[in-house]
Design an enzyme around this catalytic site. Sequence first.
Site, mmCIF file in Angstrom:
data_model
loop_
_atom_site.group_PDB
_atom_site.id
_atom_site.type_symbol
_atom_site.label_atom_id
_atom_site.label_comp_id
_atom_site.label_asym_id
_atom_site.label_seq_id
_atom_site.Cartn_x
_atom_site.Cartn_y
_atom_site.Cartn_z
ATOM 1 N N ASP A 8 0.827 -1.207 0.000
ATOM 2 C CA ASP A 8 0.000 0.000 0.000
ATOM 3 C C ASP A 8 0.868 1.268 0.000
ATOM 4 O OD1 ASP A 8 -2.350 1.443 0.003
ATOM 5 O OD2 ASP A 8 -2.615 1.359 2.186
ATOM 6 N N ASN A 31 -10.847 -2.585 -4.947
ATOM 7 C CA ASN A 31 -10.088 -1.658 -5.803
ATOM 8 C C ASN A 31 -10.704 -1.539 -7.209
ATOM 9 O OD1 ASN A 31 -6.858 -2.698 -4.475
ATOM 10 N ND2 ASN A 31 -8.117 -0.940 -3.887
#
Length: 238
Positions: free
Chosen positions: A21, A69
């Site tokens: 991330d 996502n």
Amino acid sequence: MGGNKIKEGTNIPAHIAIIMDGNGRWAKKRLMPRSFGHRQGMERMVGLMEHAFDVGVSYVTVYALSTENLKRPKEELEGLYNLIRKHFTEYMGRVCARGVRLRVIGDISLLPEDVQEVLRDSEAKTACYEGKGINIALCYGGRAEIVRAANLAIERGEAVTEESFDSLMYTGGQPDPDLIIRTGKEVRLSNFLLWQAAYAELYFSDKMFPEFSDRDLDKAIVWFSGRTRRFGKTDEQL
Ligand code: IPE
Ligand code: IPE
Ligand code: MG
């Protein structure tokens, strides 16, 4: 740098999983588009995988794209698919040359056909390898994986045990992740490996993924090596 290099006697995790991330924030800070962060992130992913196998890790799982996502803007997703189209075959060829089997875990039917093909081709090339593995989580969700396993069990029409249910996971036959690393300052799992994470040691880094170096991975491994894993027992029982 020094200080964090892996010394002899370090307990190396058999399986490391990484929540990669912070690509977007890393790029933004440099006044660059998010796609630039993803490009750098992909380079870093390959470097970290090579380093992990070099220090003796057997399995590496990376979270590259979650089911959630897929709600991101089309241009960002298209940028990610283009990275796969352009670089995936070469990069994975490089890592898997170490005798590593590649598996893509997640519902890749949600990806464009040609991208699916690139992924399947790379998987097929490594199908002969055993003992070392990479799992790339794409269109992956931990809950979706558990529901999928439950449906497979229903098709079989047999009651499940923890062992038989585990074998229905994408990671069936592999050791559970010993160490889960998340970069990018957030302290959450974001639907990653919910079943497999039961006894993983969790390591959170404030670094954004493109800046998470091989030394940072060493540091996480050294930290892991210092943990006492009791699995419910007392210290005296270990
Ligand atoms: C992680 O980085 C990679 C993907 C989810 C594809 P992000 O894209 O989430 O980066 P941040 O969190 O916005 O910085
Ligand atoms: C988790 O990162 C997914 C990947 C790294 C692929 P996100 O950036 O999607 O996580 P949230 O939305 O901040 O929880
Ligand atoms: Mg993020």
